[in-house]
Write a protein that holds these residues in place. Structure first.
Motif, short mmCIF file in Angstrom:
data_model
loop_
_atom_site.label_atom_id
_atom_site.label_comp_id
_atom_site.label_asym_id
_atom_site.label_seq_id
_atom_site.Cartn_x
_atom_site.Cartn_y
_atom_site.Cartn_z
N VAL A 44 -7.30 0.50 10.92
CA VAL A 44 -8.03 0.25 9.66
C VAL A 44 -8.92 -1.00 9.82
O VAL A 44 -10.06 -1.04 9.34
CB VAL A 44 -7.05 0.08 8.49
CG1 VAL A 44 -7.75 -0.41 7.23
CG2 VAL A 44 -6.33 1.41 8.21
N HIS B 193 -10.73 4.11 6.97
CA HIS B 193 -9.73 5.06 7.47
C HIS B 193 -10.33 6.26 8.21
O HIS B 193 -9.64 6.87 9.03
CB HIS B 193 -8.86 5.55 6.31
CG HIS B 193 -7.83 4.54 5.87
ND1 HIS B 193 -8.17 3.32 5.33
CD2 HIS B 193 -6.47 4.56 5.89
CE1 HIS B 193 -7.08 2.64 5.04
NE2 HIS B 193 -6.03 3.37 5.36
N HIS C 274 -1.41 1.46 12.58
CA HIS C 274 -2.28 1.95 11.50
C HIS C 274 -3.22 0.85 10.98
O HIS C 274 -4.44 1.05 10.89
CB HIS C 274 -1.44 2.52 10.35
CG HIS C 274 -2.26 2.94 9.17
ND1 HIS C 274 -3.05 4.06 9.19
CD2 HIS C 274 -2.46 2.36 7.95
CE1 HIS C 274 -3.69 4.19 8.03
NE2 HIS C 274 -3.34 3.17 7.27
N GLU D 40 -4.66 -4.00 5.39
CA GLU D 40 -4.73 -3.26 4.11
C GLU D 40 -4.88 -4.23 2.93
O GLU D 40 -5.47 -3.88 1.91
CB GLU D 40 -3.49 -2.38 3.92
CG GLU D 40 -3.24 -1.33 5.02
CD GLU D 40 -3.98 0.00 4.79
OE1 GLU D 40 -5.01 0.02 4.09
OE2 GLU D 40 -3.50 1.02 5.35
N ASP E 35 0.81 -1.22 0.00
CA ASP E 35 0.00 0.00 0.00
C ASP E 35 0.85 1.28 0.00
O ASP E 35 0.91 2.01 -1.00
CB ASP E 35 -0.94 -0.03 1.23
CG ASP E 35 -2.04 1.01 1.18
OD1 ASP E 35 -1.95 1.94 0.37
OD2 ASP E 35 -3.00 0.91 1.95
ZN LIG Z 1 -4.00 2.92 5.22
#
Ligand SMILES: [Zn+2]
Ligand SMILES: NC(=O)c1ccc[n+]([C@@H]2O[C@H](COP(=O)([O-])OP(=O)(O)OC[C@H]3O[C@@H](n4cnc5c(N)ncnc54)[C@H](O)[C@@H]3O)[C@@H](O)[C@H]2O)c1
Ligand SMILES: O=C(O)C(=O)C[C@@H](O)[C@H](O)[C@H](O)COP(=O)(O)O
Length: 370
Positions: free
Chosen positions: A273, A251, A269, A189, A141
Protein backbone atom coordinates in the motif's frame (compact mmCIF):
# COMPACT_ATOMS: atom_id res chain seq x y z
CA UNK A 1 -10.07 -2.40 35.35
CA UNK A 2 -9.71 -1.89 31.60
CA UNK A 3 -9.39 1.64 30.34
CA UNK A 4 -11.76 2.23 27.42
CA UNK A 5 -10.16 5.39 26.08
CA UNK A 6 -12.17 5.64 22.87
CA UNK A 7 -15.49 4.31 21.67
CA UNK A 8 -16.60 4.55 18.03
CA UNK A 9 -20.09 3.46 17.03
CA UNK A 10 -20.62 2.00 13.57
CA UNK A 11 -24.26 2.93 12.98
CA UNK A 12 -25.36 0.29 10.51
CA UNK A 13 -28.93 -0.27 11.69
CA UNK A 14 -29.46 -3.90 12.67
CA UNK A 15 -25.77 -4.57 11.93
CA UNK A 16 -24.55 -1.70 14.18
CA UNK A 17 -21.62 -2.31 16.51
CA UNK A 18 -19.11 -0.60 18.80
CA UNK A 19 -15.37 -0.33 18.41
CA UNK A 20 -13.82 -0.16 21.89
CA UNK A 21 -10.21 1.03 22.03
CA UNK A 22 -8.15 1.03 25.20
CA UNK A 23 -5.22 -0.23 27.18
CA UNK A 24 -5.37 -3.79 28.58
CA UNK A 25 -8.87 -4.35 27.17
CA UNK A 26 -8.09 -7.98 26.46
CA UNK A 27 -7.84 -8.63 30.20
CA UNK A 28 -11.46 -7.47 30.53
CA UNK A 29 -12.67 -9.16 27.35
CA UNK A 30 -14.32 -12.03 29.26
CA UNK A 31 -16.44 -9.64 31.33
CA UNK A 32 -17.34 -7.55 28.27
CA UNK A 33 -18.31 -10.62 26.22
CA UNK A 34 -20.30 -12.15 29.07
CA UNK A 35 -22.32 -8.95 29.41
CA UNK A 36 -22.95 -8.48 25.67
CA UNK A 37 -23.37 -12.12 24.62
CA UNK A 38 -24.78 -14.03 27.61
CA UNK A 39 -24.98 -17.81 27.36
CA UNK A 40 -22.87 -18.08 24.18
CA UNK A 41 -19.78 -20.19 23.51
CA UNK A 42 -16.78 -18.84 21.62
CA UNK A 43 -14.37 -20.22 19.00
CA UNK A 44 -11.14 -18.25 19.10
CA UNK A 45 -9.29 -18.25 15.79
CA UNK A 46 -5.72 -16.99 15.96
CA UNK A 47 -2.22 -17.62 14.59
CA UNK A 48 0.83 -19.16 16.24
CA UNK A 49 2.56 -15.84 16.97
CA UNK A 50 -0.50 -14.28 18.57
CA UNK A 51 -1.28 -17.52 20.39
CA UNK A 52 2.11 -17.23 22.06
CA UNK A 53 2.03 -13.50 22.76
CA UNK A 54 -1.63 -12.73 23.60
CA UNK A 55 -3.90 -15.79 23.71
CA UNK A 56 -3.13 -16.69 27.36
CA UNK A 57 -4.41 -13.27 28.46
CA UNK A 58 -7.67 -13.71 26.56
CA UNK A 59 -8.18 -17.24 27.89
CA UNK A 60 -7.52 -16.10 31.47
CA UNK A 61 -10.13 -13.34 31.19
CA UNK A 62 -12.68 -15.67 29.57
CA UNK A 63 -12.11 -18.34 32.20
CA UNK A 64 -12.53 -15.75 34.95
CA UNK A 65 -15.89 -14.79 33.40
CA UNK A 66 -16.93 -18.47 33.15
CA UNK A 67 -17.17 -18.44 29.33
CA UNK A 68 -16.86 -21.63 27.27
CA UNK A 69 -14.27 -21.47 24.49
CA UNK A 70 -12.26 -23.49 21.95
CA UNK A 71 -9.10 -22.45 20.12
CA UNK A 72 -8.10 -22.85 16.47
CA UNK A 73 -4.46 -21.90 15.91
CA UNK A 74 -3.24 -21.42 12.34
CA UNK A 75 0.21 -20.72 10.87
CA UNK A 76 1.10 -17.01 10.69
CA UNK A 77 1.43 -14.97 7.51
CA UNK A 78 -0.44 -13.93 4.39
CA UNK A 79 -0.22 -17.41 2.87
CA UNK A 80 -2.67 -18.62 5.52
CA UNK A 81 -5.36 -16.41 3.93
CA UNK A 82 -6.16 -18.94 1.21
CA UNK A 83 -8.32 -22.04 0.59
CA UNK A 84 -6.43 -24.42 2.95
CA UNK A 85 -6.50 -21.83 5.76
CA UNK A 86 -10.22 -21.29 5.22
CA UNK A 87 -10.85 -25.02 5.31
CA UNK A 88 -8.90 -25.34 8.57
CA UNK A 89 -10.86 -22.47 10.13
CA UNK A 90 -14.30 -23.71 9.11
CA UNK A 91 -13.59 -27.34 9.96
CA UNK A 92 -12.18 -26.18 13.31
CA UNK A 93 -15.44 -24.36 14.07
CA UNK A 94 -17.46 -27.46 13.22
CA UNK A 95 -15.14 -29.84 15.10
CA UNK A 96 -15.53 -27.67 18.21
CA UNK A 97 -19.31 -28.14 17.83
CA UNK A 98 -19.92 -24.42 17.92
CA UNK A 99 -23.56 -23.78 17.20
CA UNK A 100 -25.01 -21.20 14.82
CA UNK A 101 -25.82 -18.97 17.80
CA UNK A 102 -22.26 -19.12 19.16
CA UNK A 103 -19.55 -16.64 18.25
CA UNK A 104 -16.21 -16.72 16.47
CA UNK A 105 -13.47 -14.48 17.86
CA UNK A 106 -10.78 -13.29 15.43
CA UNK A 107 -7.73 -12.69 17.64
CA UNK A 108 -4.87 -11.41 15.52
CA UNK A 109 -3.89 -9.22 12.61
CA UNK A 110 -5.71 -8.64 9.36
CA UNK A 111 -4.98 -12.10 8.02
CA UNK A 112 -6.81 -13.73 10.91
CA UNK A 113 -9.54 -11.06 10.90
CA UNK A 114 -10.31 -11.51 7.20
CA UNK A 115 -10.09 -15.30 7.33
CA UNK A 116 -12.00 -15.86 10.58
CA UNK A 117 -14.64 -13.33 9.53
CA UNK A 118 -15.18 -15.20 6.27
CA UNK A 119 -15.23 -18.56 8.07
CA UNK A 120 -17.90 -17.11 10.39
CA UNK A 121 -19.86 -15.84 7.38
CA UNK A 122 -20.14 -19.32 5.87
CA UNK A 123 -19.99 -21.83 8.77
CA UNK A 124 -23.51 -23.09 9.51
CA UNK A 125 -24.66 -20.46 6.94
CA UNK A 126 -23.50 -17.59 9.09
CA UNK A 127 -22.33 -17.05 12.66
CA UNK A 128 -21.69 -13.86 14.60
CA UNK A 129 -18.09 -12.86 15.18
CA UNK A 130 -16.02 -10.46 17.26
CA UNK A 131 -12.86 -8.76 16.04
CA UNK A 132 -9.97 -8.55 18.52
CA UNK A 133 -7.30 -6.90 16.38
CA UNK A 134 -3.72 -7.21 17.66
CA UNK A 135 -1.72 -5.54 14.85
CA UNK A 136 -1.72 -1.81 14.13
CA UNK A 137 -3.09 -2.53 10.66
CA UNK A 138 -5.98 -4.52 12.07
CA UNK A 139 -6.75 -1.90 14.74
CA UNK A 140 -6.92 0.99 12.26
CA UNK A 141 -8.45 -0.74 9.28
CA UNK A 142 -9.16 -4.44 8.77
CA UNK A 143 -11.22 -5.09 11.92
CA UNK A 144 -13.74 -2.42 10.88
CA UNK A 145 -16.16 -2.50 7.97
CA UNK A 146 -16.96 -6.15 7.38
CA UNK A 147 -14.79 -6.95 4.36
CA UNK A 148 -13.84 -10.60 4.94
CA UNK A 149 -12.24 -13.10 2.61
CA UNK A 150 -9.21 -14.89 1.24
CA UNK A 151 -6.73 -14.53 -1.61
CA UNK A 152 -6.84 -16.48 -4.88
CA UNK A 153 -3.96 -17.36 -7.21
CA UNK A 154 -5.89 -15.00 -9.54
CA UNK A 155 -5.65 -12.08 -7.19
CA UNK A 156 -5.90 -10.55 -3.76
CA UNK A 157 -9.12 -10.87 -1.70
CA UNK A 158 -11.06 -12.20 -4.69
CA UNK A 159 -13.14 -14.63 -2.61
CA UNK A 160 -15.16 -13.30 0.30
CA UNK A 161 -18.24 -11.74 1.78
CA UNK A 162 -19.35 -8.58 3.52
CA UNK A 163 -19.95 -9.74 7.08
CA UNK A 164 -19.90 -7.16 9.85
CA UNK A 165 -18.50 -8.05 13.29
CA UNK A 166 -20.76 -7.69 16.33
CA UNK A 167 -18.04 -5.94 18.32
CA UNK A 168 -14.44 -4.75 17.88
CA UNK A 169 -12.13 -4.80 20.92
CA UNK A 170 -8.79 -3.11 20.20
CA UNK A 171 -6.34 -3.47 23.09
CA UNK A 172 -3.46 -1.02 22.69
CA UNK A 173 -1.20 -3.08 24.95
CA UNK A 174 -1.19 -5.97 22.44
CA UNK A 175 0.88 -3.77 20.11
CA UNK A 176 3.79 -4.04 22.56
CA UNK A 177 4.60 -7.51 21.22
CA UNK A 178 4.21 -6.63 17.51
CA UNK A 179 7.40 -6.67 15.40
CA UNK A 180 8.61 -3.20 14.26
CA UNK A 181 8.31 -4.10 10.55
CA UNK A 182 4.66 -5.08 11.13
CA UNK A 183 3.97 -1.86 13.01
CA UNK A 184 5.39 0.16 10.09
CA UNK A 185 3.27 -1.84 7.66
CA UNK A 186 0.11 -0.89 9.58
CA UNK A 187 1.25 2.73 9.65
CA UNK A 188 0.87 2.90 5.85
CA UNK A 189 -2.90 2.46 6.29
CA UNK A 190 -2.87 5.21 8.96
CA UNK A 191 -1.26 7.60 6.47
CA UNK A 192 -3.84 6.53 3.87
CA UNK A 193 -6.68 8.19 5.83
CA UNK A 194 -4.90 11.54 5.70
CA UNK A 195 -4.16 11.24 2.01
CA UNK A 196 -7.78 10.41 1.12
CA UNK A 197 -9.54 13.51 2.40
CA UNK A 198 -7.97 14.79 5.63
CA UNK A 199 -4.82 16.83 5.00
CA UNK A 200 -4.86 18.09 8.60
CA UNK A 201 -4.51 14.48 9.78
CA UNK A 202 -1.55 13.97 7.42
CA UNK A 203 0.15 17.13 8.72
CA UNK A 204 -0.56 15.97 12.30
CA UNK A 205 1.05 12.62 11.46
CA UNK A 206 4.13 14.44 10.19
CA UNK A 207 4.42 15.98 13.67
CA UNK A 208 3.43 12.93 15.71
CA UNK A 209 4.96 10.00 13.79
CA UNK A 210 7.75 9.39 16.29
CA UNK A 211 5.35 9.55 19.27
CA UNK A 212 3.01 7.11 17.54
CA UNK A 213 5.85 4.65 16.95
CA UNK A 214 7.13 5.13 20.52
CA UNK A 215 3.72 4.33 22.02
CA UNK A 216 2.84 7.76 23.42
CA UNK A 217 -0.72 9.11 23.77
CA UNK A 218 -0.76 10.03 20.06
CA UNK A 219 -0.88 6.32 19.23
CA UNK A 220 -4.34 5.74 20.74
CA UNK A 221 -5.56 9.03 19.30
CA UNK A 222 -4.34 8.06 15.81
CA UNK A 223 -6.05 4.67 16.03
CA UNK A 224 -9.33 6.22 17.17
CA UNK A 225 -9.22 8.86 14.41
CA UNK A 226 -8.65 6.14 11.78
CA UNK A 227 -11.54 4.03 13.13
CA UNK A 228 -13.85 7.06 13.20
CA UNK A 229 -12.88 7.89 9.61
CA UNK A 230 -13.45 4.34 8.40
CA UNK A 231 -16.74 4.05 10.32
CA UNK A 232 -18.04 7.23 8.61
CA UNK A 233 -17.25 5.82 5.18
CA UNK A 234 -18.67 2.37 5.91
CA UNK A 235 -21.90 3.83 7.31
CA UNK A 236 -22.30 5.83 4.10
CA UNK A 237 -21.45 3.00 1.70
CA UNK A 238 -21.28 -0.41 3.39
CA UNK A 239 -20.97 -2.50 0.20
CA UNK A 240 -18.61 -0.23 -1.78
CA UNK A 241 -21.07 0.97 -4.38
CA UNK A 242 -19.42 4.39 -4.37
CA UNK A 243 -17.39 6.42 -1.89
CA UNK A 244 -15.97 3.40 0.01
CA UNK A 245 -13.66 2.75 -2.95
CA UNK A 246 -11.59 5.70 -1.68
CA UNK A 247 -10.32 3.38 1.09
CA UNK A 248 -8.63 1.51 -1.77
CA UNK A 249 -6.13 4.35 -2.35
CA UNK A 250 -2.82 2.70 -3.29
CA UNK A 251 -4.37 -0.77 -3.35
CA UNK A 252 -4.78 -1.35 -7.10
CA UNK A 253 -1.00 -1.16 -7.47
CA UNK A 254 -0.36 -2.65 -4.02
CA UNK A 255 -2.50 -5.74 -4.51
CA UNK A 256 -0.84 -6.46 -7.87
CA UNK A 257 2.54 -6.25 -6.14
CA UNK A 258 1.41 -8.57 -3.34
CA UNK A 259 0.24 -11.14 -5.89
CA UNK A 260 3.49 -10.79 -7.80
CA UNK A 261 5.52 -11.48 -4.66
CA UNK A 262 3.43 -14.57 -3.86
CA UNK A 263 1.54 -13.20 -0.81
CA UNK A 264 4.74 -13.66 1.15
CA UNK A 265 6.98 -11.87 3.64
CA UNK A 266 8.78 -10.30 0.67
CA UNK A 267 6.09 -7.63 0.68
CA UNK A 268 3.62 -7.09 3.52
CA UNK A 269 0.17 -5.65 2.73
CA UNK A 270 0.95 -2.22 4.20
CA UNK A 271 4.27 -2.16 2.37
CA UNK A 272 2.46 -2.76 -0.93
CA UNK A 273 0.00 0.00 0.00
CA UNK A 274 2.91 2.34 0.80
CA UNK A 275 4.47 1.85 -2.65
CA UNK A 276 0.98 1.89 -4.20
CA UNK A 277 0.08 5.25 -2.63
CA UNK A 278 3.31 6.82 -3.89
CA UNK A 279 2.61 5.36 -7.34
CA UNK A 280 -0.98 6.66 -7.27
CA UNK A 281 0.27 10.16 -6.45
CA UNK A 282 3.06 9.91 -9.04
CA UNK A 283 0.63 8.68 -11.70
CA UNK A 284 -1.80 11.50 -10.85
CA UNK A 285 1.07 14.00 -11.19
CA UNK A 286 2.04 12.44 -14.51
CA UNK A 287 -1.53 12.95 -15.72
CA UNK A 288 -1.28 16.60 -14.71
CA UNK A 289 -3.82 16.20 -11.91
CA UNK A 290 -1.66 16.68 -8.81
CA UNK A 291 1.44 18.66 -7.81
CA UNK A 292 4.51 16.41 -8.10
CA UNK A 293 5.97 17.78 -4.84
CA UNK A 294 3.09 16.11 -2.91
CA UNK A 295 4.27 12.68 -4.10
CA UNK A 296 7.76 13.55 -2.82
CA UNK A 297 6.47 14.77 0.55
CA UNK A 298 4.38 11.60 1.02
CA UNK A 299 7.28 9.33 -0.01
CA UNK A 300 9.59 11.10 2.46
CA UNK A 301 7.09 10.61 5.29
CA UNK A 302 6.58 6.90 4.51
CA UNK A 303 10.32 6.34 4.10
CA UNK A 304 11.02 7.96 7.47
CA UNK A 305 8.51 5.48 8.92
CA UNK A 306 10.65 2.62 7.60
CA UNK A 307 8.42 1.77 4.65
CA UNK A 308 9.34 0.95 1.05
CA UNK A 309 8.23 3.62 -1.42
CA UNK A 310 9.52 2.58 -4.85
CA UNK A 311 9.34 -0.64 -6.88
CA UNK A 312 13.13 -1.00 -6.52
CA UNK A 313 12.67 -1.39 -2.74
CA UNK A 314 11.09 -4.83 -3.29
CA UNK A 315 13.79 -7.43 -2.82
CA UNK A 316 14.03 -10.25 -5.34
CA UNK A 317 12.65 -8.22 -8.25
CA UNK A 318 9.28 -8.26 -9.97
CA UNK A 319 7.60 -10.01 -12.89
CA UNK A 320 7.04 -8.19 -16.16
CA UNK A 321 4.81 -5.14 -16.54
CA UNK A 322 2.41 -7.39 -18.49
CA UNK A 323 2.14 -9.69 -15.46
CA UNK A 324 1.42 -6.73 -13.19
CA UNK A 325 -1.18 -5.43 -15.65
CA UNK A 326 -2.84 -8.86 -15.72
CA UNK A 327 -3.17 -8.71 -11.92
CA UNK A 328 -4.56 -5.15 -12.13
CA UNK A 329 -7.15 -6.38 -14.65
CA UNK A 330 -8.52 -8.73 -11.94
CA UNK A 331 -9.09 -5.88 -9.48
CA UNK A 332 -12.60 -5.90 -8.01
CA UNK A 333 -13.14 -2.26 -9.03
CA UNK A 334 -12.96 -3.22 -12.72
CA UNK A 335 -16.34 -2.55 -14.33
CA UNK A 336 -17.32 -3.68 -17.86
CA UNK A 337 -13.65 -4.34 -18.48
CA UNK A 338 -12.58 -0.78 -17.61
CA UNK A 339 -10.02 0.01 -14.90
CA UNK A 340 -10.94 2.15 -11.90
CA UNK A 341 -8.16 3.85 -9.94
CA UNK A 342 -8.15 6.05 -6.89
CA UNK A 343 -6.33 9.13 -8.16
CA UNK A 344 -5.66 12.43 -6.44
CA UNK A 345 -5.39 16.18 -6.86
CA UNK A 346 -2.93 16.31 -3.96
CA UNK A 347 -2.65 15.45 -0.26
CA UNK A 348 -6.18 14.90 1.11
CA UNK A 349 -7.78 15.20 -2.32
CA UNK A 350 -8.30 11.64 -3.57
CA UNK A 351 -11.07 10.78 -6.01
CA UNK A 352 -12.43 7.78 -7.89
CA UNK A 353 -11.54 7.70 -11.59
CA UNK A 354 -13.32 5.19 -13.83
CA UNK A 355 -12.15 4.21 -17.29
CA UNK A 356 -8.42 4.73 -16.77
CA UNK A 357 -6.51 3.77 -19.93
CA UNK A 358 -4.49 0.58 -19.36
CA UNK A 359 -1.82 1.84 -21.79
CA UNK A 360 -1.21 4.87 -19.57
CA UNK A 361 -0.85 2.68 -16.47
CA UNK A 362 1.44 0.26 -18.28
CA UNK A 363 3.67 3.04 -19.64
CA UNK A 364 3.87 4.59 -16.16
CA UNK A 365 4.82 1.26 -14.57
CA UNK A 366 7.50 0.69 -17.23
CA UNK A 367 8.99 4.04 -16.36
CA UNK A 368 8.84 3.39 -12.58
CA UNK A 369 10.74 0.13 -13.00
CA UNK A 370 13.76 1.82 -14.60
ZN1 LIG B 1 -5.45 -2.23 2.91
N1 LIG C 1 -10.79 -6.36 5.68
C1 LIG C 1 -10.21 -5.18 5.52
O1 LIG C 1 -10.88 -4.14 5.47
C2 LIG C 1 -8.72 -5.09 5.42
C3 LIG C 1 -8.09 -3.85 5.55
C4 LIG C 1 -6.71 -3.79 5.49
C5 LIG C 1 -5.98 -4.96 5.33
N2 LIG C 1 -6.62 -6.15 5.24
C6 LIG C 1 -5.85 -7.40 5.16
O2 LIG C 1 -5.11 -7.54 6.36
C7 LIG C 1 -3.99 -8.37 6.12
C8 LIG C 1 -2.76 -7.78 6.75
O3 LIG C 1 -2.96 -7.68 8.14
P1 LIG C 1 -1.72 -7.53 9.13
O4 LIG C 1 -0.78 -6.53 8.62
O5 LIG C 1 -2.27 -7.38 10.49
O6 LIG C 1 -0.98 -8.91 8.95
P2 LIG C 1 -1.01 -10.27 9.80
O7 LIG C 1 -2.35 -10.63 10.21
O8 LIG C 1 -0.20 -11.24 9.02
O9 LIG C 1 -0.22 -9.88 11.12
C9 LIG C 1 1.10 -9.44 11.00
C10 LIG C 1 2.10 -10.38 11.73
O10 LIG C 1 2.17 -9.96 13.08
C11 LIG C 1 1.85 -11.04 13.95
N3 LIG C 1 1.12 -10.44 15.04
C12 LIG C 1 -0.11 -9.84 14.98
N4 LIG C 1 -0.39 -9.27 16.17
C13 LIG C 1 0.65 -9.54 16.99
C14 LIG C 1 0.94 -9.20 18.33
N5 LIG C 1 0.14 -8.42 19.06
N6 LIG C 1 2.10 -9.66 18.86
C15 LIG C 1 2.96 -10.41 18.12
N7 LIG C 1 2.76 -10.74 16.84
C16 LIG C 1 1.61 -10.29 16.28
C17 LIG C 1 1.11 -12.04 13.13
O11 LIG C 1 1.30 -13.33 13.63
C18 LIG C 1 1.75 -11.86 11.75
O12 LIG C 1 2.95 -12.60 11.70
C19 LIG C 1 -3.90 -8.52 4.60
O13 LIG C 1 -4.34 -9.77 4.22
C20 LIG C 1 -4.82 -7.45 4.09
O14 LIG C 1 -5.35 -7.77 2.83
C21 LIG C 1 -7.97 -6.23 5.28
O1 LIG D 1 -12.36 -1.45 3.83
C1 LIG D 1 -12.15 -1.13 2.65
O2 LIG D 1 -13.06 -0.87 1.88
C2 LIG D 1 -10.76 -1.09 2.14
O3 LIG D 1 -10.57 -0.95 0.94
C3 LIG D 1 -9.65 -1.19 3.13
C4 LIG D 1 -8.35 -1.72 2.55
O4 LIG D 1 -7.31 -1.21 3.35
C5 LIG D 1 -8.24 -3.24 2.60
O5 LIG D 1 -6.95 -3.64 2.23
C6 LIG D 1 -9.29 -4.01 1.85
O6 LIG D 1 -9.25 -5.37 2.18
C7 LIG D 1 -9.13 -3.93 0.37
O7 LIG D 1 -10.35 -4.26 -0.20
P1 LIG D 1 -10.52 -4.92 -1.62
O8 LIG D 1 -11.99 -4.81 -1.85
O9 LIG D 1 -9.70 -4.14 -2.59
O10 LIG D 1 -10.06 -6.32 -1.52
Amino acid sequence: MADIAHKVHVALGERAYDILIGDRLIDEAGAILAERFPGRRFGIITDENVAKAQLPRLIASMDAAGLGHSEIVLPPGESTKGWPGLQAAVEGILAARLERGDLVIALGGGVIGDLAGFAAAIARRGMDFVQMPTSLLAQVDSSVGGKTGINSPHGKNLIGAFHQPRLVLADLSTLDTLAPRQFASGYAEVVKYGLIDDEDFFFWLEEKREEIFAGGPARGEAIARCCAHKARVVIEDEKELGVRALLNLGHTFGHALEKDTGYSDRLLHGEGVSIGMVLAHGFSARLGLAPSQDAGRIAAHLKNAGLPTILGDIEGGLGSTETLMAAIAQDKKVSRGALTFILTRGIGKAFIEKGVAPEAVSAFLDEMRR
